[in-house]
Design an enzyme around this catalytic site. Structure first.
Site, PDB file in Angstrom:
ATOM      1  N   ARG A 135       0.858  -1.185   0.000  1.00  0.00           N
ATOM      2  CA  ARG A 135       0.000   0.000   0.000  1.00  0.00           C
ATOM      3  C   ARG A 135       0.894   1.234   0.000  1.00  0.00           C
ATOM      4  O   ARG A 135       1.932   1.270   0.653  1.00  0.00           O
ATOM      5  CB  ARG A 135      -0.910   0.030   1.233  1.00  0.00           C
ATOM      6  CG  ARG A 135      -2.038  -1.003   1.200  1.00  0.00           C
ATOM      7  CD  ARG A 135      -3.114  -0.636   0.181  1.00  0.00           C
ATOM      8  NE  ARG A 135      -4.190  -1.615   0.156  1.00  0.00           N
ATOM      9  CZ  ARG A 135      -4.265  -2.631  -0.692  1.00  0.00           C
ATOM     10  NH1 ARG A 135      -3.313  -2.804  -1.594  1.00  0.00           N
ATOM     11  NH2 ARG A 135      -5.296  -3.453  -0.659  1.00  0.00           N
ATOM     12  N   GLU A 141      -2.686   7.822  -4.317  1.00  0.00           N
ATOM     13  CA  GLU A 141      -3.091   7.176  -5.568  1.00  0.00           C
ATOM     14  C   GLU A 141      -4.436   7.700  -6.069  1.00  0.00           C
ATOM     15  O   GLU A 141      -5.369   7.844  -5.273  1.00  0.00           O
ATOM     16  CB  GLU A 141      -3.191   5.663  -5.296  1.00  0.00           C
ATOM     17  CG  GLU A 141      -3.232   4.803  -6.525  1.00  0.00           C
ATOM     18  CD  GLU A 141      -3.036   3.318  -6.185  1.00  0.00           C
ATOM     19  OE1 GLU A 141      -3.831   2.512  -6.679  1.00  0.00           O
ATOM     20  OE2 GLU A 141      -2.104   2.990  -5.421  1.00  0.00           O
ATOM     21  N   HIS A 181      -0.790   0.102 -10.382  1.00  0.00           N
ATOM     22  CA  HIS A 181      -1.465  -0.801  -9.453  1.00  0.00           C
ATOM     23  C   HIS A 181      -1.877  -2.096 -10.161  1.00  0.00           C
ATOM     24  O   HIS A 181      -3.062  -2.456 -10.224  1.00  0.00           O
ATOM     25  CB  HIS A 181      -2.683  -0.121  -8.825  1.00  0.00           C
ATOM     26  CG  HIS A 181      -3.068  -0.716  -7.496  1.00  0.00           C
ATOM     27  ND1 HIS A 181      -3.471   0.037  -6.421  1.00  0.00           N
ATOM     28  CD2 HIS A 181      -3.098  -1.996  -7.067  1.00  0.00           C
ATOM     29  CE1 HIS A 181      -3.745  -0.755  -5.391  1.00  0.00           C
ATOM     30  NE2 HIS A 181      -3.532  -2.003  -5.767  1.00  0.00           N
TER      31      HIS A 181
END
Length: 326
Positions: free
Chosen positions: A240, A269, A287
């Site tokens: 993360r 993000e 991602h």
């Protein structure tokens, strides 16, 4: 009136999952390939039994309160930090996730980033595409050896453990730090060595992050930690974004405190710290950790089954908050 459960889906999922949902539920959904606003999600959950959402959707108590009859929030992700689980639990709403299905795929991605940044593949690809390459040279794009180097794993859950055989395939020495240390027997079986975090950072040629995001792990790597790493060390993050202080990472890269990074997740993000866009010693992926057809289909089917079960009054198989059934 249909006796099928009513489900709101925030974004289209793989075709097999969509076929399942259309067959077994009354489905309303976002047909556009974009994030929904909070207000759009509030409107979408009106009158439905289940919400099937993505990690990119922030599901807070305002959204939960918008439909007192909501029976489930099913997340298309292993993580669930995008959902206010405490608020859902207080409202007796089950929250579900999709554990286990993306382990190998995400480990593949982490090792792909490791190899890419070590051997400067993406950087070389960009160079060739500019038509500037004039042929082989002995000093061109010299990278780092992966074989017989030292890999430091921060976190040893499913994905962290899946990195171990990949590393051993390259004859790497594997160090790990985890909140809970393995037994000596487990360490011997896995051929890994435990280190405190600072020591791991000092010894590793590659550092790969595999911890969950929570208050304790936010900015686990920041300015102090980067100064401990080898100047030739490379960082990989498929966990993360907020686990890394991205501003501090930029400074560490600019100052040569570490040599490079392979990133698949970001602190804000989908935005990145602006400097990262221009750095040749950073590989930035959008991602892609679970991004294979097979894995995303398994995730979608699991999320759909979780959602359908709860909508029908059954206990869903992958509960994040099982205490609501106590």
């Amino acid at each position: 009136m249909s006796d099928k459960p009513r489900i709101f889906l925030t974004r289209e999922l793989p075709p097999q999952t969509m076929d399942m949902l259309r067959e077994r539920a009354v489905l309303t959904m976002n047909h556009e390939d974009r994030y929904l606003s909070k207000q759009e999600i509030i409107q979408g959950v009106q009158g439905v039994d289940g919400l099937l959402c993505l990690l990119t959707d922030s599901i807070d108590d305002d959204i939960l309160a918008a439909n007192p009859g909501l029976k489930v929030v099913a997340n298309f992700a292993v993580g669930f930090n995008n959902i206010d689980v405490a608020a859902a639990t207080a409202r007796k709403i089950p929250v579900t996730n999709t554990p286990g299905v993306l382990t190998e795929t995400t480990a593949d991605m982490a090792f792909a980033l490791l190899l890419d940044i070590a051997r400067r593949v993406a950087e070389g690809d960009r160079f060739v595409r500019t038509r500037a390459w004039q042929g082989w040279g002995p000093l061109q794009f010299l990278g780092a050896d992966v074989s017989h180097s030292t890999l430091g794993l921060i976190g040893l859950g499913r994905i962290g453990k899946a990195m171990i055989p990949r590393a051993h395939g390259f004859s790497m020495r594997v160090l790990y730090w985890n909140r809970t240390r393995l037994t000596p027997e487990e360490e011997n079986e896995l051929q890994v060595t435990y280190c405190e975090l600072d020591e791991l950072l000092q010894q590793s040629d590659f550092v790969s992050l595999h911890v969950a995001q929570n208050d304790e792990t936010r900015h686990l790597l920041g300015a102090r930690e980067f100064t401990l790493m080898k100047p030739q060390a490379l960082l990989v993050n498929t966990a993360r974004g907020p686990i890394v202080d991205e501003k501090a990472l930029v400074v560490a890269l600019q100052n040569g405190e570490i040599a490079g990074a392979g990133l698949d997740v970001y602190e804000q993000e989908p935005a990145l710290e602006p400097e990262l866009y221009e750095m040749d010693n950073v590989v930035v992926a959008p991602h892609l950790g679970s991004g294979t057809i097979g894995t995303r289909t398994k995730m979608g089917n699991m999320a759909a089954e979780n959602c359908l079960a709860a909508c029908l009054g059954q206990r869903p198989p992958n509960l994040v908050n099982p205490q609501i059934y106590d």
